[in-house]
Design a protein around this motif. Structure first.
Motif, short mmCIF file in Angstrom:
data_model
loop_
_atom_site.label_atom_id
_atom_site.label_comp_id
_atom_site.label_asym_id
_atom_site.label_seq_id
_atom_site.Cartn_x
_atom_site.Cartn_y
_atom_site.Cartn_z
N TRP A 29 7.98 -35.72 32.25
CA TRP A 29 6.62 -35.30 31.99
C TRP A 29 6.57 -34.07 31.09
N TYR A 30 7.52 -33.13 31.24
CA TYR A 30 7.48 -31.91 30.45
C TYR A 30 7.67 -32.19 28.97
N THR B 218 4.25 -33.10 27.80
CA THR B 218 3.43 -31.89 27.80
C THR B 218 3.73 -31.04 26.58
N ILE C 68 1.14 -29.99 23.58
CA ILE C 68 0.85 -28.57 23.33
C ILE C 68 1.20 -28.19 21.90
N LYS D 199 8.12 -18.16 21.92
CA LYS D 199 6.89 -18.11 22.71
C LYS D 199 6.05 -16.87 22.41
N THR E 76 -6.05 -25.26 23.29
CA THR E 76 -4.60 -25.32 23.48
C THR E 76 -3.99 -23.98 23.87
N TYR E 77 -4.70 -22.90 23.66
CA TYR E 77 -4.12 -21.56 23.80
C TYR E 77 -3.56 -21.32 25.20
N TYR E 78 -4.30 -21.65 26.24
CA TYR E 78 -3.88 -21.38 27.61
C TYR E 78 -2.54 -22.05 27.92
N TRP E 79 -2.39 -23.31 27.51
CA TRP E 79 -1.18 -24.06 27.82
C TRP E 79 0.02 -23.55 27.03
N ARG E 80 -0.23 -23.05 25.83
CA ARG E 80 0.88 -22.46 25.08
C ARG E 80 1.41 -21.21 25.77
N LYS F 169 1.54 -20.67 28.88
CA LYS F 169 2.24 -21.02 30.11
C LYS F 169 3.64 -21.57 29.86
N MET F 170 3.93 -22.00 28.63
CA MET F 170 5.25 -22.55 28.32
C MET F 170 6.32 -21.46 28.44
#
Length: 530
Positions: free
Chosen positions: A18-19, A22, A26, A97, A228-232, A234-235
């Motif tokens: 799954w990652y 994801t 992202i 990141k 998309t910002y929030y998920w980036r 969290k990576m």
């Protein structure tokens, strides 16, 4: 290192999880936004000319002066080139990141600001628009090396090509969405404000609300970037940067244990031996780099440069080509909003027929056929179809042959994307050492954007009609669409030749390719390629 770090082996051998999907979404949403922001301007340049450069009382719609059209179409590419070099370097210095979110925030702010461009005169509005589109391009530029590097460092070695290609394939959906948004907005305004129909004299076809149309289309690009910002954020940082560049084996093991959902050992001693190995510390301008990767960097930069001359020329000025063959009617026969509709419809058809299928053919076959084969094949067929369009050009301008032209033209886009437009993005993210990977990808991508600038500025002049009306408005005598297509065919042929400098990377780990998993005594004489 006598043996690959365990955390890197785990990534290379991981089953598709799954990652992976994801990470594709992202990183891919950045490229969706990039394509939308870069190409949406081509949908509204004719409208800008009508709004700001129509002479009062004239029955002829206004057009952007050559220097203004150059700036509006090309300034974002100048920003993108600068952003690719800067953020590519920064990604190796500070980590992938840490700078990944900055690029998105810049894109969100500048997309909105571009749509709010202001001024008391046409010149000041265009200057403001160009200023914000430069910085929009700067943020877009950072997305190239960072997204490619992050995805390649997260992927396993068997399907790495498909995963990185899938990120890049989101460009096709961005291009398609640009056309769809323009169709929806132009249709909505046409009905809501009772604008003249699509087949009326242009002198009476510029409703006051037309200024909102281009602004809404341009600002829409901020939405996917903001989502998309929030998920980036969290990576986690990639294990290859954390272990091989930051030298923090414990953090790399912790991060990847969460991602892979397995227990991984922090191999501190092995990481320390790696950091002390002189074969793993040479710089970008060193003799050792030139020996190992000099020709590879020439291959990736020149191929991307040549590809983007052809690819961006076609994308930005397809409206001029369609007008030249009569597929889009003369401006005098359409309303301002109707012209946006018809240009957007043409771009949407090209995206559906050529762009998107080509991207996903690459995703499906790149780990089967290999990068080298697909790039060589793509340049070959682009050359063939460009010449097939150019040599019998007058045949295609006949009304009964316009569908054939559209099919052939779509095939050049198909083989650009099932070819070098995808592979030039993938290869620089695989063949350079971790500590230089983002930088070298940024250099390669910047060479591509230099080609896009040549395409944006050069093709605009080259493809201009030689009739007196154009010349009187300040356009130099152009060589015409036919000769422009011939030139692009020759450029694609050169791309075939320079493809011979790039290696095949299919099925190998990143450390195998760069020699970073070799012992010190071996590393000084090995390049990682056989």
């Amino acid at each position: 290192m006598a043996r690959q770090l365990g955390v890197l082996n785990a990534l290379d051998g991981a089953k598709t999880q799954w990652y992976h999907f994801t990470a594709i979404v992202i990183a891919g949403m950045g490229f969706f936004t990039d394509a939308y922001d870069l190409f949406c301007i081509s949908l509204v340049t004719k409208l800008l000319g009508r709004i700001y450069y129509t002479v009062e009382g004239s029955k002829k719609p206004g057009t952007l002066p050559p220097n203004v059209a150059d700036a509006v179409n090309g300034v974002a590419f100048c920003g993108t080139l600068a952003g690719q070099l800067f953020f590519g370097w920064l990604g190796d210095k500070l980590g992938r990141k840490r700078v990944y979110g900055i690029t998105l925030l810049l894109m969100v702010f500048c997309a909105v600001a571009s749509g709010l461009s202001f001024g008391h005169s046409a010149k000041s509005v265009m200057a403001t628009l160009c200023f914000f589109r430069f910085w929009l391009g700067f943020g877009i530029g950072g997305d190239y090396p960072l997204s490619a590097t992050i995805m390649s460092e997260y992927a396993n070695k068997k399907t790495r090509g498909a995963f990185v290609a899938a990120v890049f394939a989101m460009q096709g959906f961005g291009n398609l969405t640009g056309g769809i948004v323009a169709i929806i907005v132009s249709t909505a305004f046409d009905h809501a404000y009772n604008a003249p129909s699509y087949e009326v004299n242009a002198a009476a076809s510029l409703p006051s609300q037309a200024d909102y149309v281009w602004r809404i289309i341009v600002m829409f690009g901020a939405i996917p970037a903001a989502l998309t910002y929030y998920w980036r954020m969290k990576m986690p940082e990639t294990a290859r940067y954390t272990a091989l560049v930051a030298k923090n084996a414990k953090q790399a093991a912790r991060d990847m244990s969460k991602v892979l959902q397995v227990e991984l050992e922090a191999e501190v001693e092995k990481t320390e031996r790696y950091s002390q190995d002189p074969g793993n510390s040479f710089g970008l301008f060193s003799k050792e780099f030139r020996k190992r990767h000099g020709l590879h960097l020439v291959g990736t930069t020149v191929c991307w440069f040549l590809l983007d001359i052809a690819f961006y020329s076609q994308n930005l000025f397809q409206k001029d080509i369609f007008s030249a063959i009569g597929w889009i009617p003369a401006p005098e026969s359409m309303s301002a909003i109707g012209e946006v509709f018809k240009i957007a419809r043409a771009q949407t058809l090209i995206a559906l027929c050529g762009l998107i299928p080509g991207y996903w053919f690459t995703v499906a076959f790149i780990d089967i056929l290999g990068r080298f084969t697909i790039q060589l094949m793509g340049f070959f067929f682009m050359t063939v179809f460009m010449f097939a369009l150019a040599i019998p050009y007058h045949h295609w301008t006949l009304k009964e042959n316009r569908i054939g032209f559209l099919v052939m033209y779509s095939l050049t886009f198909f083989f650009a994307n099932f070819g070098p437009n995808a592979t030039t993005f993938i290869l620089p993210a695989e063949i350079f050492p971790a500590r230089l990977r983002s930088t070298c990808h940024g250099i390669s991508a910047a060479a591509g954007k230099a080609g896009a600038i040549v395409g944006a500025f050069g093709f605009l002049y080259a493809a201009q009609s030689t009739n007196k009306d154009k010349t009187d408005k300040g356009y130099p005598p152009g060589i015409g669409v036919k000769n422009s297509l011939l030139m692009l065919g020759g450029i694609n042929f050169l791309g075939m030749l320079f493809t011979l400098l790039v290696p095949e990377t299919k099925g190998k780990s990143l450390e195998e390719l760069t020699g970073e998993n070799e012992e010190s005594e071996q590393s000084t004489g090995a390049s990682g390629f056989t």
